[in-house]
Design an enzyme around this catalytic site. Structure first.
Site, PDB file in Angstrom:
ATOM      1  N   GLU A   1      41.181  31.274  45.901  1.00 51.18           N
ATOM      2  CA  GLU A   1      40.117  32.261  45.647  1.00 51.18           C
ATOM      3  C   GLU A   1      39.993  33.216  46.837  1.00 51.18           C
ATOM      4  OE1 GLU A   1      35.958  30.963  44.561  1.00 51.18           O
ATOM      5  OE2 GLU A   1      35.455  32.305  46.209  1.00 51.18           O
TER       6      GLU A   1
ATOM      7  N   SER B   1      34.451  28.132  48.532  1.00 44.77           N
ATOM      8  CA  SER B   1      35.566  27.519  47.770  1.00 44.77           C
ATOM      9  C   SER B   1      36.868  28.215  48.149  1.00 44.77           C
ATOM     10  CB  SER B   1      35.355  27.691  46.265  1.00 44.77           C
ATOM     11  OG  SER B   1      34.166  27.074  45.855  1.00 44.77           O
TER      12      SER B   1
ATOM     13  N   ARG C   1      35.764  34.844  38.658  1.00 42.49           N
ATOM     14  CA  ARG C   1      36.220  35.201  40.020  1.00 42.49           C
ATOM     15  C   ARG C   1      37.254  36.327  40.010  1.00 42.49           C
ATOM     16  NH1 ARG C   1      32.408  32.383  40.612  1.00 42.49           N
ATOM     17  NH2 ARG C   1      32.093  30.716  42.145  1.00 42.49           N
TER      18      ARG C   1
HETATM   19  P1  FAD Z   1      34.517  40.182  52.418  1.00 44.63           P
HETATM   20  O1  FAD Z   1      34.956  38.802  52.689  1.00 44.63           O
HETATM   21  O2  FAD Z   1      34.215  41.057  53.580  1.00 44.63           O
HETATM   22  O3  FAD Z   1      35.610  40.905  51.495  1.00 44.63           O
HETATM   23  C1  FAD Z   1      36.173  40.229  50.395  1.00 44.63           C
HETATM   24  C2  FAD Z   1      37.200  41.163  49.733  1.00 44.63           C
HETATM   25  O4  FAD Z   1      36.536  42.289  49.171  1.00 44.63           O
HETATM   26  C3  FAD Z   1      38.209  41.747  50.731  1.00 44.63           C
HETATM   27  O5  FAD Z   1      39.424  41.919  50.048  1.00 44.63           O
HETATM   28  C4  FAD Z   1      37.597  43.086  51.110  1.00 44.63           C
HETATM   29  O6  FAD Z   1      38.567  44.022  51.558  1.00 44.63           O
HETATM   30  C5  FAD Z   1      36.971  43.499  49.791  1.00 44.63           C
HETATM   31  N1  FAD Z   1      35.764  44.328  49.942  1.00 44.63           N
HETATM   32  C6  FAD Z   1      34.615  43.969  50.562  1.00 44.63           C
HETATM   33  N2  FAD Z   1      33.704  44.957  50.446  1.00 44.63           N
HETATM   34  C7  FAD Z   1      34.288  45.942  49.741  1.00 44.63           C
HETATM   35  C8  FAD Z   1      33.868  47.240  49.298  1.00 44.63           C
HETATM   36  N3  FAD Z   1      32.653  47.725  49.572  1.00 44.63           N
HETATM   37  N4  FAD Z   1      34.741  47.997  48.583  1.00 44.63           N
HETATM   38  C9  FAD Z   1      35.982  47.540  48.290  1.00 44.63           C
HETATM   39  N5  FAD Z   1      36.439  46.338  48.708  1.00 44.63           N
HETATM   40  C10 FAD Z   1      35.608  45.549  49.412  1.00 44.63           C
HETATM   41  N6  FAD Z   1      31.421  33.167  46.194  1.00 44.63           N
HETATM   42  C11 FAD Z   1      30.959  32.967  44.934  1.00 44.63           C
HETATM   43  O7  FAD Z   1      31.351  33.681  44.004  1.00 44.63           O
HETATM   44  N7  FAD Z   1      30.057  31.984  44.656  1.00 44.63           N
HETATM   45  C12 FAD Z   1      29.574  31.154  45.600  1.00 44.63           C
HETATM   46  O8  FAD Z   1      28.766  30.278  45.319  1.00 44.63           O
HETATM   47  C13 FAD Z   1      30.043  31.331  46.951  1.00 44.63           C
HETATM   48  N8  FAD Z   1      29.610  30.506  47.929  1.00 44.63           N
HETATM   49  C14 FAD Z   1      30.076  30.681  49.190  1.00 44.63           C
HETATM   50  C15 FAD Z   1      29.600  29.831  50.194  1.00 44.63           C
HETATM   51  C16 FAD Z   1      30.024  29.979  51.499  1.00 44.63           C
HETATM   52  C17 FAD Z   1      29.493  29.049  52.563  1.00 44.63           C
HETATM   53  C18 FAD Z   1      30.932  31.026  51.836  1.00 44.63           C
HETATM   54  C19 FAD Z   1      31.364  31.232  53.252  1.00 44.63           C
HETATM   55  C20 FAD Z   1      31.419  31.870  50.851  1.00 44.63           C
HETATM   56  C21 FAD Z   1      31.007  31.704  49.505  1.00 44.63           C
HETATM   57  N9  FAD Z   1      31.464  32.530  48.474  1.00 44.63           N
HETATM   58  C22 FAD Z   1      30.981  32.372  47.203  1.00 44.63           C
HETATM   59  C23 FAD Z   1      32.462  33.579  48.736  1.00 44.63           C
HETATM   60  C24 FAD Z   1      31.879  34.911  49.270  1.00 44.63           C
HETATM   61  O9  FAD Z   1      30.572  34.725  49.753  1.00 44.63           O
HETATM   62  C25 FAD Z   1      31.863  35.990  48.199  1.00 44.63           C
HETATM   63  O10 FAD Z   1      33.163  36.231  47.733  1.00 44.63           O
HETATM   64  C26 FAD Z   1      31.269  37.307  48.716  1.00 44.63           C
HETATM   65  O11 FAD Z   1      31.081  38.215  47.664  1.00 44.63           O
HETATM   66  C27 FAD Z   1      32.145  37.978  49.764  1.00 44.63           C
HETATM   67  O12 FAD Z   1      31.419  39.059  50.297  1.00 44.63           O
HETATM   68  P2  FAD Z   1      31.787  39.719  51.675  1.00 44.63           P
HETATM   69  O13 FAD Z   1      30.928  40.916  51.850  1.00 44.63           O
HETATM   70  O14 FAD Z   1      31.730  38.711  52.757  1.00 44.63           O
HETATM   71  O15 FAD Z   1      33.282  40.172  51.403  1.00 44.63           O
HETATM   72  N1  EPU Z   2      33.497  17.422  42.988  1.00 45.61           N
HETATM   73  C1  EPU Z   2      34.128  16.276  43.439  1.00 45.61           C
HETATM   74  N2  EPU Z   2      34.516  16.243  44.745  1.00 45.61           N
HETATM   75  C2  EPU Z   2      34.313  17.279  45.601  1.00 45.61           C
HETATM   76  C3  EPU Z   2      33.690  18.445  45.118  1.00 45.61           C
HETATM   77  C4  EPU Z   2      33.288  18.496  43.794  1.00 45.61           C
HETATM   78  O1  EPU Z   2      34.333  15.315  42.708  1.00 45.61           O
HETATM   79  O2  EPU Z   2      34.683  17.157  46.771  1.00 45.61           O
HETATM   80  C5  EPU Z   2      33.029  17.454  41.584  1.00 45.61           C
HETATM   81  C6  EPU Z   2      31.502  17.421  41.522  1.00 45.61           C
HETATM   82  O3  EPU Z   2      31.015  16.108  41.565  1.00 45.61           O
HETATM   83  C7  EPU Z   2      31.233  18.084  40.190  1.00 45.61           C
HETATM   84  C8  EPU Z   2      32.370  19.101  40.083  1.00 45.61           C
HETATM   85  O4  EPU Z   2      33.382  18.673  40.994  1.00 45.61           O
HETATM   86  O5  EPU Z   2      31.360  17.169  39.155  1.00 45.61           O
HETATM   87  C9  EPU Z   2      31.922  20.534  40.409  1.00 45.61           C
HETATM   88  O6  EPU Z   2      31.401  20.581  41.743  1.00 45.61           O
HETATM   89  P1  EPU Z   2      30.281  21.634  42.191  1.00 45.61           P
HETATM   90  O7  EPU Z   2      29.142  21.621  41.240  1.00 45.61           O
HETATM   91  O8  EPU Z   2      30.005  21.392  43.639  1.00 45.61           O
HETATM   92  O9  EPU Z   2      30.941  23.051  42.010  1.00 45.61           O
HETATM   93  P2  EPU Z   2      32.407  23.587  42.262  1.00 45.61           P
HETATM   94  O10 EPU Z   2      33.107  23.718  40.967  1.00 45.61           O
HETATM   95  O11 EPU Z   2      33.086  22.791  43.324  1.00 45.61           O
HETATM   96  C10 EPU Z   2      31.741  26.069  41.922  1.00 45.61           C
HETATM   97  C11 EPU Z   2      32.028  27.380  42.584  1.00 45.61           C
HETATM   98  C12 EPU Z   2      31.088  27.586  43.773  1.00 45.61           C
HETATM   99  C13 EPU Z   2      29.668  27.591  43.255  1.00 45.61           C
HETATM  100  C14 EPU Z   2      29.399  26.254  42.570  1.00 45.61           C
HETATM  101  C15 EPU Z   2      28.022  26.203  41.941  1.00 45.61           C
HETATM  102  C16 EPU Z   2      34.348  27.913  42.208  1.00 45.61           C
HETATM  103  C17 EPU Z   2      35.715  28.005  42.777  1.00 45.61           C
HETATM  104  N3  EPU Z   2      33.407  27.435  43.024  1.00 45.61           N
HETATM  105  O12 EPU Z   2      32.064  25.041  42.853  1.00 45.61           O
HETATM  106  O13 EPU Z   2      31.376  28.869  44.329  1.00 45.61           O
HETATM  107  O14 EPU Z   2      28.756  27.786  44.313  1.00 45.61           O
HETATM  108  O15 EPU Z   2      30.374  26.025  41.524  1.00 45.61           O
HETATM  109  O16 EPU Z   2      28.000  27.018  40.818  1.00 45.61           O
HETATM  110  O17 EPU Z   2      34.141  28.293  41.062  1.00 45.61           O
HETATM  111  C18 EPU Z   2      32.743  29.976  45.924  1.00 45.61           C
HETATM  112  O18 EPU Z   2      33.232  30.607  44.969  1.00 45.61           O
HETATM  113  O19 EPU Z   2      33.072  30.196  47.116  1.00 45.61           O
HETATM  114  C19 EPU Z   2      31.747  28.941  45.664  1.00 45.61           C
HETATM  115  C20 EPU Z   2      31.220  28.178  46.619  1.00 45.61           C
END
Ligand code: FAD
Ligand code: EPU
Length: 335
Positions: free
Chosen positions: A331, A235, A161
């Site tokens: 994050e 997250s 991240r």
């Molecule tokens: P924004 O939120 O618009 O911007 C994020 C940051 O990047 C800001 O500081 C912005 O100024 C900067 N930025 C954006 N675009 C540019 C650019 N072109 N040049 C320079 N700076 C820029 N993240 C994960 O890693 N894994 C996941 O599984 C995951 N699951 C998610 C699930 C949900 C439901 C949600 C809501 C979010 C999740 N995220 C996850 C977080 C998010 O989707 C990612 O961080 C994504 O890359 C953000 O993209 P964005 O375009 O919305 O960025």
């Molecule tokens: N868990 C709990 N309670 C909860 C949530 C999770 O006990 O309320 C336990 C789960 O049972 C599991 C462990 O925590 O044993 C990990 O949970 P999960 O697999 O859901 O993944 P996570 O670590 O919570 C991370 C990323 C997600 C990504 C998933 C899948 C981070 C901060 N988050 O979540 O990314 O989608 O793994 O790879 O690394 C994001 O960055 O926004 C994001 C959603």
């Protein structure tokens, strides 16, 4: 290309926080970006899909919504293809494009919200794959000298991240395009436990990249709130990496605490689990709270202020620190 004044940013952040930007503009190419910057003396905010942001106050500057589109082939062999993707392309649409064409490498990262341009910022990742595994280059516009620079994968210093764009070079670049190297012959990665189980449930024994994508979509939809229905940024905290001694201390008291060994000898603990143990899961305070299916996700049920959600995150950090001696790091980008 019109610079608008006092625009609500509510449609531009998935938390659905209703703050205003003093100025707001959408750009579709680098010339427009240069023209906007030429006469600007306000502070800048680059907006992608707004899915990793928490606004705690109005933004007293110029918000630039990145709409740089385009997909082009950089190079191609029998086994691989390199694609250059405009930063304003929607990430999941790019994933679906790759699946349609049979290009493997991004399917495990299906349904991550946001734009391609933000994907290198925090090195997005899910289900055993990080975007650093497929990025070859990041192209960015230098906001100081207006040059276009190309960063190789190595120079981006990708980590869990993080990248230079979130650390040492924060605020210095507008990412304009990202180049990905994808495989034409799929190397399926289902090692992340939940995928295997989901594929079994779907009765699939020899999965294609589309099957993996569908499995990931099913898993994600079962526990992560859809931002169109409940405001959130995924997250809210990173999973903390602790020393072996600290991990062992926690395991003495909680033998089932999830933990994952890291290359550097540390252990990644599940922040969602730590937060749940502190009693926060599903907790609702008026119109915001902690999601009932994933304690790592803070939610806005509608009308909450970013400052309230931020204050909740402070309380969570304090209680996890008191119970486990671990300081959670956010994050989400706080503004
Ligand atoms: P924004 O939120 O618009 O911007 C994020 C940051 O990047 C800001 O500081 C912005 O100024 C900067 N930025 C954006 N675009 C540019 C650019 N072109 N040049 C320079 N700076 C820029 N993240 C994960 O890693 N894994 C996941 O599984 C995951 N699951 C998610 C699930 C949900 C439901 C949600 C809501 C979010 C999740 N995220 C996850 C977080 C998010 O989707 C990612 O961080 C994504 O890359 C953000 O993209 P964005 O375009 O919305 O960025
Ligand atoms: N868990 C709990 N309670 C909860 C949530 C999770 O006990 O309320 C336990 C789960 O049972 C599991 C462990 O925590 O044993 C990990 O949970 P999960 O697999 O859901 O993944 P996570 O670590 O919570 C991370 C990323 C997600 C990504 C998933 C899948 C981070 C901060 N988050 O979540 O990314 O989608 O793994 O790879 O690394 C994001 O960055 O926004 C994001 C959603």
């Amino acid at each position: 290309m019109e610079i608008k004044k006092n625009i609500s940013l509510k449609p531009y952040n998935t938390f659905g926080i209703d703050v205003k930007a003093l100025s707001f503009v959408e750009v579709t190419n680098v010339d427009e970006l240069k023209a906007v910057l030429k006469d600007n003396n306000e502070s800048l905010l680059i907006l992608g899909g707004g899915s990793n942001l928490l606004f705690t106050k109005d933004f007293k500057g110029l918000a630039i919504k990145n709409n740089l589109k385009g997909i082009s082939v950089v190079s191609e062999t029998n086994s691989e293809i390199a694609l250059k993707i405009g930063a304003g392309e929607v990430w999941h649409e790019f994933v679906l494009y790759c699946i349609e064409k049979g290009y493997a490498g991004v399917e495990n990262m299906s349904l991550i919200p946001g734009n391609v341009g933000a994907s290198p910022m925090q090195n997005i990742g899910a289900y055993g794959v990080e975007v650093k595994d497929v990025i070859t280059e990041v192209e960015a516009f230098n906001l100081k000298d207006y040059s276009i620079q190309t960063f190789s994968n190595k120079v981006c210093l990708f980590g869990y991240r993080t990248s230079i764009f979130k650390t040492t070079e924060k605020g210095n670049y507008f990412i304009t395009a990202v180049t990905f190297k994808l495989k034409k012959k799929a190397e399926i990665n289902t090692s992340y436990g939940a995928i295997e189980n989901e594929l079994q449930r779907m009765s699939i024994s020899s999965p294609t990249i589309r099957d993996v994508s569908n499995a990931v979509i099913n898993i994600r939809s079962s526990k992560l709130p859809d931002p169109k229905k409940i405001g959130n940024s995924g997250s809210f905290f990173k999973n903390p990496v602790v020393s072996e001694a600290q991990k062992n201390r926690i395991l003495e008291q909680y033998p089932t605490a999830p933990n994952y060994p890291q290359d550097n000898g540390g252990f990644k603990m599940a922040a969602g689990w730590l937060i749940e143990r502190c009693g926060w899961k599903g907790k609702r305070i008026e119109n915001y709270g902690v999601h009932n299916l994933q304690a790592l996700v803070l939610v806005n049920y509608g009308g909450a202020k970013g400052s309230e959600i931020y204050a909740l995150s402070e309380q969570i950090i304090e209680s996890v620190k008191a119970e486990f001696g671990i300081t959670l790091e956010r994050e989400v980008n706080i503004l």
